[in-house]
Scaffold this motif. Structure first.
Motif, mmCIF file in Angstrom:
data_model
loop_
_atom_site.group_PDB
_atom_site.id
_atom_site.type_symbol
_atom_site.label_atom_id
_atom_site.label_comp_id
_atom_site.label_asym_id
_atom_site.label_seq_id
_atom_site.Cartn_x
_atom_site.Cartn_y
_atom_site.Cartn_z
ATOM 1 N N HIS A 158 16.115 -29.053 101.713
ATOM 2 C CA HIS A 158 15.961 -28.215 100.530
ATOM 3 C C HIS A 158 14.486 -28.026 100.203
ATOM 4 C CE1 HIS A 158 15.095 -31.739 97.876
ATOM 5 N NE2 HIS A 158 15.781 -32.340 98.816
ATOM 6 N N VAL A 159 14.197 -27.032 99.364
ATOM 7 C CA VAL A 159 12.797 -26.702 99.085
ATOM 8 C C VAL A 159 12.427 -26.877 97.620
ATOM 9 C CG1 VAL A 159 12.647 -25.088 101.002
ATOM 10 C CG2 VAL A 159 13.434 -24.256 98.783
ATOM 11 N N ALA A 160 13.397 -27.123 96.752
ATOM 12 C CA ALA A 160 13.108 -27.206 95.320
ATOM 13 C C ALA A 160 12.632 -28.581 94.896
ATOM 14 C CB ALA A 160 14.349 -26.826 94.516
ATOM 15 N N ALA A 161 12.758 -29.552 95.779
ATOM 16 C CA ALA A 161 12.473 -30.927 95.378
ATOM 17 C C ALA A 161 10.991 -31.266 95.475
ATOM 18 C CB ALA A 161 13.272 -31.894 96.237
ATOM 19 N N VAL A 162 10.619 -32.260 94.692
ATOM 20 C CA VAL A 162 9.284 -32.856 94.778
ATOM 21 C C VAL A 162 9.334 -33.946 95.836
ATOM 22 C CG1 VAL A 162 7.598 -34.258 93.539
ATOM 23 C CG2 VAL A 162 8.747 -32.357 92.365
ATOM 24 N N PHE A 163 8.381 -33.938 96.752
ATOM 25 C CA PHE A 163 8.371 -34.930 97.822
ATOM 26 C C PHE A 163 7.437 -36.085 97.473
ATOM 27 C CE2 PHE A 163 9.713 -31.097 100.048
ATOM 28 C CZ PHE A 163 10.815 -31.569 100.726
ATOM 29 N N THR A 164 7.956 -37.284 97.549
ATOM 30 C CA THR A 164 7.127 -38.469 97.373
ATOM 31 C C THR A 164 6.203 -38.582 98.575
ATOM 32 O OG1 THR A 164 8.761 -39.641 96.040
ATOM 33 C CG2 THR A 164 7.180 -40.993 97.265
ATOM 34 N N GLY A 165 4.914 -38.755 98.310
ATOM 35 C CA GLY A 165 3.971 -38.833 99.421
ATOM 36 C C GLY A 165 2.536 -38.975 98.960
ATOM 37 N N HIS A 166 1.612 -38.893 99.919
ATOM 38 C CA HIS A 166 0.192 -39.052 99.650
ATOM 39 C C HIS A 166 -0.604 -37.975 100.367
ATOM 40 C CE1 HIS A 166 -3.833 -40.388 101.011
ATOM 41 N NE2 HIS A 166 -3.946 -40.789 99.759
ATOM 42 N N ALA A 167 -1.631 -37.459 99.709
ATOM 43 C CA ALA A 167 -2.551 -36.503 100.336
ATOM 44 C C ALA A 167 -3.877 -36.542 99.601
ATOM 45 C CB ALA A 167 -1.976 -35.085 100.303
ATOM 46 N N GLN A 168 -4.953 -36.852 100.325
ATOM 47 C CA GLN A 168 -6.312 -36.870 99.774
ATOM 48 C C GLN A 168 -6.419 -37.669 98.466
ATOM 49 O OE1 GLN A 168 -5.130 -33.444 100.861
ATOM 50 N NE2 GLN A 168 -5.795 -34.385 102.778
ATOM 51 N N GLY A 169 -5.788 -38.805 98.426
ATOM 52 C CA GLY A 169 -5.875 -39.673 97.257
ATOM 53 C C GLY A 169 -4.816 -39.422 96.204
ATOM 54 N N ASP A 170 -4.119 -38.278 96.303
ATOM 55 C CA ASP A 170 -3.077 -37.939 95.334
ATOM 56 C C ASP A 170 -1.742 -38.547 95.766
ATOM 57 O OD1 ASP A 170 -4.933 -36.358 93.965
ATOM 58 O OD2 ASP A 170 -4.443 -34.588 95.167
ATOM 59 N N ILE A 171 -1.223 -39.441 94.944
ATOM 60 C CA ILE A 171 0.079 -40.047 95.219
ATOM 61 C C ILE A 171 1.112 -39.391 94.313
ATOM 62 C CG2 ILE A 171 1.463 -42.147 95.023
ATOM 63 C CD1 ILE A 171 -0.970 -43.732 95.884
ATOM 64 N N THR A 172 2.098 -38.741 94.933
ATOM 65 C CA THR A 172 3.165 -38.074 94.195
ATOM 66 C C THR A 172 4.438 -38.892 94.315
ATOM 67 O OG1 THR A 172 2.206 -35.890 94.640
ATOM 68 C CG2 THR A 172 4.528 -35.962 93.992
ATOM 69 N N ILE A 173 5.072 -39.147 93.193
ATOM 70 C CA ILE A 173 6.349 -39.853 93.175
ATOM 71 C C ILE A 173 7.374 -38.970 92.468
ATOM 72 C CG2 ILE A 173 7.614 -41.925 92.507
ATOM 73 C CD1 ILE A 173 5.422 -42.686 94.362
ATOM 74 N N ASN A 174 8.481 -38.693 93.145
ATOM 75 C CA ASN A 174 9.570 -37.932 92.535
ATOM 76 C C ASN A 174 10.188 -38.768 91.423
ATOM 77 O OD1 ASN A 174 12.114 -36.693 91.965
ATOM 78 N ND2 ASN A 174 12.089 -35.728 93.980
ATOM 79 N N LEU A 175 10.337 -38.171 90.254
ATOM 80 C CA LEU A 175 10.890 -38.887 89.104
ATOM 81 C C LEU A 175 12.277 -39.452 89.408
ATOM 82 C CD1 LEU A 175 10.223 -39.568 86.117
ATOM 83 C CD2 LEU A 175 11.465 -37.494 85.475
ATOM 84 N N ALA A 176 13.000 -38.808 90.331
ATOM 85 C CA ALA A 176 14.339 -39.283 90.681
ATOM 86 C C ALA A 176 14.308 -40.692 91.252
ATOM 87 C CB ALA A 176 14.988 -38.335 91.693
ATOM 88 N N GLU A 177 13.175 -41.088 91.847
ATOM 89 C CA GLU A 177 13.076 -42.439 92.404
ATOM 90 C C GLU A 177 13.160 -43.508 91.316
ATOM 91 O OE1 GLU A 177 13.281 -43.264 95.392
ATOM 92 O OE2 GLU A 177 12.804 -41.463 96.529
ATOM 93 N N ALA A 178 12.893 -43.107 90.069
ATOM 94 C CA ALA A 178 12.979 -44.055 88.952
ATOM 95 C C ALA A 178 14.394 -44.165 88.400
ATOM 96 C CB ALA A 178 12.022 -43.636 87.835
ATOM 97 N N ASP A 179 15.311 -43.358 88.935
ATOM 98 C CA ASP A 179 16.722 -43.398 88.546
ATOM 99 C C ASP A 179 17.462 -44.286 89.539
ATOM 100 O OD1 ASP A 179 19.568 -42.661 88.617
ATOM 101 O OD2 ASP A 179 19.012 -41.090 87.193
ATOM 102 N N ASP A 180 18.020 -45.393 89.065
ATOM 103 C CA ASP A 180 18.652 -46.366 89.958
ATOM 104 C C ASP A 180 19.764 -45.743 90.798
ATOM 105 O OD1 ASP A 180 16.975 -48.331 89.021
ATOM 106 O OD2 ASP A 180 18.412 -49.156 87.589
ATOM 107 N N VAL A 181 20.569 -44.880 90.181
ATOM 108 C CA VAL A 181 21.699 -44.278 90.892
ATOM 109 C C VAL A 181 21.199 -43.330 91.984
ATOM 110 C CG1 VAL A 181 23.727 -42.795 90.687
ATOM 111 C CG2 VAL A 181 23.245 -44.506 88.912
ATOM 112 N N ALA A 182 20.252 -42.463 91.624
ATOM 113 C CA ALA A 182 19.719 -41.506 92.596
ATOM 114 C C ALA A 182 19.027 -42.223 93.743
ATOM 115 C CB ALA A 182 18.748 -40.549 91.904
#
Length: 361
Positions: A158-182
């Motif tokens: 899919h293309v609508a999601a935020v991808f958890t990852g790193h690039a040039q010092g920027d660490i992106t975490i999808n908020l869904a990772e903070a949801d225990d069920v998800a």
């Protein structure tokens, strides 16, 4: 994690323990908070106007303490800008939309994991430049998918999601990772043994330190190639090959800490880096709570301590303690806390991480 306590005592006369996430002592009811400047959990007295004091010094709550996502307190005489943000929160470039129900709670989960990460990095005396100090300095982006149903889809479809990852010092975490069920659903879908918020932070910051410490240092880069492989291999090809692999293929177990680590040398480094932090932080906690006798390992010290640390003694201690840790979890009907095997090849990689960070310190 170190052991913290309030200066009051419980009914049995023992010090009252404070956890790293506490905002109040449950015994004396005073406000408490983590102070990055003091590197300690402080217990505050308050005057009639609500001001916070500790040993004659005035403190101000981090602006995000009011949002319920941060417990940090800042010495008032160090604040030069408003809103007053603590060391951890000042790295944030994007936070979730707090007008959306549930986002504040999930953001709080992210912040608690991030503070633990930064605590460990600081205890290791590792550099943590921000974007003001370097264009590739550390920053965090906590973002949510446009469509909540994306939380439960396979990441590559899919293309609508935020991808958890790193690039040039920027660490992106999808908020869904903070949801225990998800997160549990994703762990099952991806066939992973372990998936936690803190694990994500430790993995992604491993990429940050590869860029910061290894990439520009020819000697370290040579050592990296010898232990982990060629970082110049096509990442996209490695990614495609990894997700096309038969999920029942277990050939990676002889050389890697996880299946994901086998994808590319960058991921092998990041996974091993994360496990190194798992090991040293958990062992520190065990020592601080008198759960392990370091004397048994010829005076083992941890990398966080002053003085040298023998990586082989560290691994030997972890090998024994992790079995006990898993046994405790099983007694509670929980999965193994550490469902991994540190075979000789993986141990060599952990020692390499130890060596790289030790040289930086």
């Amino acid at each position: 994690m170190r052991y913290f306590s309030c200066d009051c005592t419980s009914a049995d006369g023992n010090p009252v323990a404070l956890f790293f996430e506490n905002t109040q002592c449950l015994s004396c009811q005073r406000q408490v908070g983590w102070c990055f400047e003091e590197r300690d959990m402080l217990v505050f007295d308050q005057n009639k106007d609500g001001g916070f004091h500790y040993k004659g010094r005035d403190y101000v709550p981090c602006a995000n303490r009011a949002n319920g996502v941060c417990n940090a307190m800042i010495p008032a005489d160090t604040i030069s800008a408003k809103p007053a943000l603590c060391f951890a929160c000042h790295f944030n470039d994007n936070i979730p939309d707090l007008n959306v129900d549930g986002h504040a709670e999930l953001w709080g989960n992210l912040e608690r994991a991030k503070r633990r990460l930064l605590f460990t990095l600081d205890s290791l005396s590792l550099p943590m430049p921000d974007k003001q100090q370097s264009p590739e300095g550390l920053s965090f982006h906590f973002m949510a998918d446009k469509d909540a149903s994306d939380h439960f889809r396979t990441p590559l479809t899919h293309v609508a999601a935020v991808f958890t990852g790193h690039a040039q010092g920027d660490i992106t975490i999808n908020l869904a990772e903070a949801d225990d069920v998800a997160r549990h659903r994703m762990r099952v879908d991806m066939g992973e043994q372990y998936r936690t918020l803190l694990g994500h932070f430790r993995h992604e910051v491993g990429h940050f330190y590869w860029d910061l410490l290894i990439k520009p240092d020819e000697a370290k880069l040579t050592q990296f190639r010898e232990i982990f492989g060629d970082p110049d291999l096509s990442y996209q090809e490695a990614l495609d090959k990894h997700y096309a692999r038969d999920p029942d293929d277990q050939s990676w177990r002889s050389e890697f800490i996880s299946a994901y680590a086998s994808m590319h040398p960058w991921e092998d480094w990041a996974e091993t880096f994360a496990h190194y932090l798992h090991i040293i932080d958990t062992l520190e906690t065990a020592r601080e709570w008198d759960l392990i006798d370091f004397g048994k390992y010829a005076g083992l010290t941890l990398p966080q301590d002053d003085g040298p640390c023998d990586p082989q003694r560290l691994i030997d201690c972890w090998s024994e303690f992790s079995v006990k840790l898993n046994a405790l979890n099983r007694s509670m009907g929980l999965p193994d806390a550490y469902p991994f095997v540190n075979n000789p090849v993986v141990v060599g990689k952990l020692k390499c991480v130890h060596s790289m960070l030790n040289k930086t310190r």
